[in-house]
Enzyme design. Sequence first.
Site, short mmCIF file in Angstrom:
data_model
loop_
_atom_site.label_atom_id
_atom_site.label_comp_id
_atom_site.label_asym_id
_atom_site.label_seq_id
_atom_site.Cartn_x
_atom_site.Cartn_y
_atom_site.Cartn_z
N HIS A 75 0.82 -1.22 0.00
CA HIS A 75 0.00 0.00 0.00
C HIS A 75 0.85 1.27 0.00
O HIS A 75 0.47 2.30 0.55
CB HIS A 75 -0.97 0.02 1.19
CG HIS A 75 -1.94 -1.12 1.20
ND1 HIS A 75 -3.10 -1.11 0.45
CD2 HIS A 75 -1.91 -2.30 1.85
CE1 HIS A 75 -3.76 -2.24 0.64
NE2 HIS A 75 -3.04 -2.99 1.48
N ASN A 97 -10.28 -3.32 1.48
CA ASN A 97 -9.84 -3.30 0.09
C ASN A 97 -11.03 -3.03 -0.82
O ASN A 97 -12.18 -2.93 -0.37
CB ASN A 97 -9.20 -4.64 -0.29
CG ASN A 97 -7.81 -4.82 0.29
OD1 ASN A 97 -7.12 -3.86 0.57
ND2 ASN A 97 -7.41 -6.07 0.48
#
Length: 504
Positions: A78, A151
Amino acid sequence: ERGKKGREGGRGGMDPEKYRPREAFNSTHFTTNAGAPVSNNQNSLTVGQRGPVLLEDYHLLEKLANFDRERIPERVVHARGATAKGYFETTADISSITCADLFRGVGVRTPVALRFSTVVHSRHSPETLRDPRGFAVKFYTREGNWDLVGNNMPVFFIRDGIKFPDMVHAFKPNPRTEDQEWWRILDFLSHHPESCHMLTFLLDDVGIPKCYRTMPGFGVHTFRMFDAQGRATYVKFHWIPKCGDHALLDEDAERVGGKDFSHATHDLIRAIDAGDFPEWTLCIQTMDPATEDQYDFDPLDVTKTWPEAQFPLREVGHLVLDRNVDNQFLENEQIAFSPGIVVPGIYYSDDKLLQSRIFSYADTQRYRLGANYLQLPINAPRNAHRNHHYDGSLNGMHRDKEVNYHPSSLDKLQHAPAYPTPHDTLHGTRVKQTIAKENNFAQAGERFRSWDSERQARFVKRVSDALNAPRVTPHLKMTWLEYWTQCDAGLGKSLSQAVKINSI
């Protein structure tokens, strides 16, 4: 006179009792980090006009040393992301299932920060790569922060956190060639057939979001909510974009990425600057924990979804992003999330991957940002808070109390009132085992069969391209053909015609 000026604030009106570093207190002239005036920021201190440079030029050394340390370790996953701020508003009364303060009544607004991200690649990688996206929301509630760290896809590749480092290694570029290669990914996932369901999202048309504003979000894991009486309810979270759920097909991604590899970040910033504020509806699915053994899947299995026909979505609120961050480093690079950060009324389930993330996410931030990362303004709670977590690197908390321990008869710091937490009895033997209800292929096959023929053909093309990629061995190809056939016989047949078994 100088002493009087110092007590009253001195030059620049600084109040030595209230001052905190921020641009609002900027001086009109250059200074060192210690506040001393800098009369020349254009030339080094030298012997004569041509040099050499003198080591005693403190401002030069401080400037270079600070510059040398401007970058902190990027996130292992990320790393590439964009953050915006706004609010969450509760739109339904769910006090029957949770005592969480942010859901205390219809119309309650809670400040939020939301970070979107790609998962695998580095901080400045293209936003058009086929990759899961992070959808992490930080709620600044009256009872502390709540991080809902999810997500854009409702399931995941693996169900046990002990496999997470290996999974990330497999998806990351080859350590010798710095190239992301399908043979490595397919080799690792071939030992985890539960990944088939996630691959029906990653290699589907939804695998490359059009932009962050049109991207859905999911809590992914099963959580528990507790009402005021301590009754538990299993919950899954869904974020539905008001702009619609849109993605880029492969050729569109190549075109968009060729023009602007930061297209999603730029789109988000420009939309908010223009007053076109993106919104998402928060929906939940709920399940009575007493019924969890009645289904052909394990409700805590992160590789599974809950069928909406059995567990319909229920709207509980909406989120609006109406402000961009003030500074990308301070509020995007330094924002930190952990699924371990919850509030009264919301708690973890026994999902093994979630249990691992409770530790790992906070631990990585302590490495990246330091032990006191929750004191950074973007991460700090907005409510009054107190503990005896003292000192450590870059601790900015001003303290003047002499009692830094608990309990004490001299400091009346009290425990907070008790709130509902799990009280169920745990029993079993110590084991390292896979869950009983794996059921690795059914939901993947159901998802494939729900698509029209053109969408199915595009999925077959992407899967076969991966299986035909260099260095994918015949053994791996046969393994995956077997998996996909168990998902759907027609899918297996189509792939067997497209995959070249004997080529590497």
